[in-house]
Design an enzyme around this catalytic site. Structure first.
Site, PDB file in Angstrom:
ATOM      1  N   GLU A   1       0.846  -1.262  -0.132  1.00  0.00           N
ATOM      2  CA  GLU A   1       0.261  -0.094   0.314  1.00  0.00           C
ATOM      3  C   GLU A   1       0.832   1.328  -0.127  1.00  0.00           C
ATOM      4  O   GLU A   1       1.856   0.749   0.726  1.00  0.00           O
ATOM      5  CB  GLU A   1      -1.064   0.115   1.391  1.00  0.00           C
ATOM      6  CG  GLU A   1      -2.041   1.022   1.397  1.00  0.00           C
ATOM      7  CD  GLU A   1      -2.811   1.386   2.043  1.00  0.00           C
ATOM      8  OE1 GLU A   1      -3.591   2.304   2.657  1.00  0.00           O
ATOM      9  OE2 GLU A   1      -3.392  -0.176   2.716  1.00  0.00           O
TER      10      GLU A   1
ATOM     11  N   LYS B   1      -7.849  -0.284  10.859  1.00  0.00           N
ATOM     12  CA  LYS B   1      -7.030  -1.118   9.574  1.00  0.00           C
ATOM     13  C   LYS B   1      -5.618  -0.457   9.746  1.00  0.00           C
ATOM     14  O   LYS B   1      -4.832  -0.656   9.095  1.00  0.00           O
ATOM     15  CB  LYS B   1      -7.969  -1.274   8.496  1.00  0.00           C
ATOM     16  CG  LYS B   1      -7.322  -1.199   7.460  1.00  0.00           C
ATOM     17  CD  LYS B   1      -6.754  -0.079   6.508  1.00  0.00           C
ATOM     18  CE  LYS B   1      -6.438  -0.988   4.862  1.00  0.00           C
ATOM     19  NZ  LYS B   1      -5.512  -0.161   4.378  1.00  0.00           N
TER      20      LYS B   1
ATOM     21  N   ASP C   1       3.300 -14.963  11.665  1.00  0.00           N
ATOM     22  CA  ASP C   1       1.320 -14.470  10.954  1.00  0.00           C
ATOM     23  C   ASP C   1       0.856 -14.194  11.077  1.00  0.00           C
ATOM     24  O   ASP C   1       0.189 -13.746  12.017  1.00  0.00           O
ATOM     25  CB  ASP C   1       1.462 -16.225  11.392  1.00  0.00           C
ATOM     26  CG  ASP C   1      -0.434 -16.823  11.230  1.00  0.00           C
ATOM     27  OD1 ASP C   1      -0.592 -15.954  10.518  1.00  0.00           O
ATOM     28  OD2 ASP C   1      -0.978 -17.930  11.646  1.00  0.00           O
TER      29      ASP C   1
ATOM     30  N   HIS D   1      -1.362  10.525   0.697  1.00  0.00           N
ATOM     31  CA  HIS D   1      -2.156   9.384   0.408  1.00  0.00           C
ATOM     32  C   HIS D   1      -1.548   9.554  -1.235  1.00  0.00           C
ATOM     33  O   HIS D   1      -0.984   8.669  -1.618  1.00  0.00           O
ATOM     34  CB  HIS D   1      -3.820   8.636   0.840  1.00  0.00           C
ATOM     35  CG  HIS D   1      -3.318   7.612  -0.132  1.00  0.00           C
ATOM     36  ND1 HIS D   1      -2.777   6.297   0.848  1.00  0.00           N
ATOM     37  CD2 HIS D   1      -4.419   7.346  -0.922  1.00  0.00           C
ATOM     38  CE1 HIS D   1      -3.038   5.168  -0.217  1.00  0.00           C
ATOM     39  NE2 HIS D   1      -3.849   5.573  -1.229  1.00  0.00           N
TER      40      HIS D   1
END
Length: 438
Positions: free
Chosen positions: A85, A280, A296, A393
């Site tokens: 991202e 998130k 993991d 962004h």
């Protein structure tokens, strides 16, 4: 045409690719070329990757970046991050630099307890089951000795075994709820091996326990498995500084910035729609380091989101406050991580990541990962309460848009400079590129 295949796992890698390309792609030769261009040219490295999972046909690349200048407990780190991202690594780096000049991050591990459970059904008198549990508990620990011996020598092992009555939620349902200390190993294989030994002995000993009636001797073990919900394997990371030191470079006063940060976190605590996106963003930082260090991330995600809901509503992982003119920002997050076992000694980039992090213990890695999540959240909230999220962004996303549009290297140079003072949107980039090409 799509077809059923028999014995796919027994085919060679080339045969697997041929079958897949022929039956599931429009241009088999082109598809095969795409798959093969991601093979490692070093055959030894490629063979190693082929054996990580089953039916391997190629490697899937993620960018591997570095976020420098993280001062954690007065020690400087450059943090490796594997993520696709745009803006995540840049945001983490920016937050690291911001707090480097204000004392850095402090972190501490609050607990290292891992959990595993034996789930079973029992139809008899629960008082007899309790008597049996007290009788068999030392036998369970003794039977697992061959598994736990080496772990115990290093200071770990089984820490507790408890009988839990769950018949209120399911008829005849009970658990052996077990806790473990696995030190620098994540410990999944260790825990599962112990649990399966517990289940075997528990069931066998029930057959001869004197206090059981004949109909009580059958213990029906449903499954034995570790839990990825580890609320007591917890780490706290925090930053703080005087409110007046929160000069951000944007057109907002330090006091107003601090108050808006606190309000933004409070909204994420009470509004689940915001909390999910808020967390998130934290996991952007957490997962990137977890991936880079061969841990993991699916287990971490599941455990973290369960922890976020532990009070009955999904809520923010981070907290913010202004106390006596001091701004405080912190996170408490469950992280079951390992620095030995798994891929840590096999995957070359994982080994290098751990070396870059100065070969941390599991406790130190927990602190580093928590700090990465906190930094990411700080950077996101800073943008949200000042310039808005899209300005930074979309500037980071600009290169992806240009690549999608087939821009050449010279075009990219011109347009990156052009958009330094302009808002980046897909349509504005398209228009600017078309004008440039004319």
């Amino acid at each position: 045409m799509n077809t059923v295949v028999e014995g796919f796992s027994k085919l060679t890698k080339e045969e697997k690719i041929d079958w897949l390309a022929k039956n599931y792609t429009r241009d088999p030769e082109s598809s095969k070329n795409v798959l093969k261009q991601y093979w490692n040219t070093e055959s030894k490295v490629q063979r190693l990757h082929d054996e990580f999972i089953e039916n391997t046909i190629t490697n899937y690349y993620l960018p591997f970046g570095i976020a420098p200048n993280f001062l954690i407990n007065d020690r400087l780190y450059a943090i490796p991050m594997a993520i696709e991202e745009s803006s995540v690594v840049a945001a983490a780096s920016k937050a690291a630099k911001f707090w480097l000049e204000r004392g850095g991050f402090k972190a501490q591990v609050l607990g290292m307890e891992k959990v595993g459970q034996v789930h079973f059904r029992y139809k008899g008198d629960h008082r007899n089951l309790e008597k049996f549990f007290e009788f068999v508990k030392p036998k369970l620990i003794s039977a697992a000795k061959p598994i736990t011996e080496n772990m115990e020598k290093r200071g770990g092992g089984i820490t507790h075994i408890e009988l839990r009555d769950k018949t209120e939620v399911m008829e005849d349902y009970y658990q052996l709820h077990c806790t473990f200390e696995t030190l620098d190993a994540m410990g999944a294989n260790f825990i599962n091996s112990c649990l399966e030994e517990f289940a075997k002995v528990f069931k066998a000993e029930a057959q001869t326990f004197p206090s059981f009636a004949e109909n009580e001797r059958e213990i029906d073990v449903v499954m034995s498995i570790l839990s990825n919900y580890v609320p007591n394997c917890l780490v706290r990371a925090e930053v703080n500084c005087p409110v007046e030191a929160l000069e951000t470079g944007e057109s907002i006063a330090p006091r107003e910035f601090a108050e808006k940060m606190v309000q933004a976190v409070e909204i994420a605590k009470i509004e689940p729609h915001r909390a999910v996106t808020h967390n998130k963003g934290i996991m952007n930082g957490v997962d990137a380091v977890v991936l880079a260090t061969g841990n993991d991330f699916r287990a971490i995600e599941a455990g973290v989101h369960a922890y976020s809901s532990r009070k009955g509503q999904y809520s923010s992982l981070t907290h913010a406050a202004i106390e006596e003119s001091t701004f405080k920002f912190w996170i408490e997050i469950p992280l079951a991580l390992g620095t030995v076992g798994g891929l840590t000694s096999l995957h070359p980039l994982v080994k290098l990541s751990l070396e870059i992090l100065q070969n941390p213990t599991a406790k130190e890695l927990m602190q580093i990962v928590a700090v990465a999540g906190l930094a990411q959240n700080f950077a996101a909230l800073r943008s949200l309460v000042t310039t808005g999220i899209q300005q930074g962004h979309m500037k980071m996303h600009l290169m992806n848009i240009l690549n999608q549009m087939g821009a050449g290297e010279e075009d990219k140079k011109v347009l990156v400079n052009y958009f330094k003072t302009r808002t980046v949107t897909h349509s504005s980039v398209k228009e600017a590129l078309e004008q440039l090409r004319k």
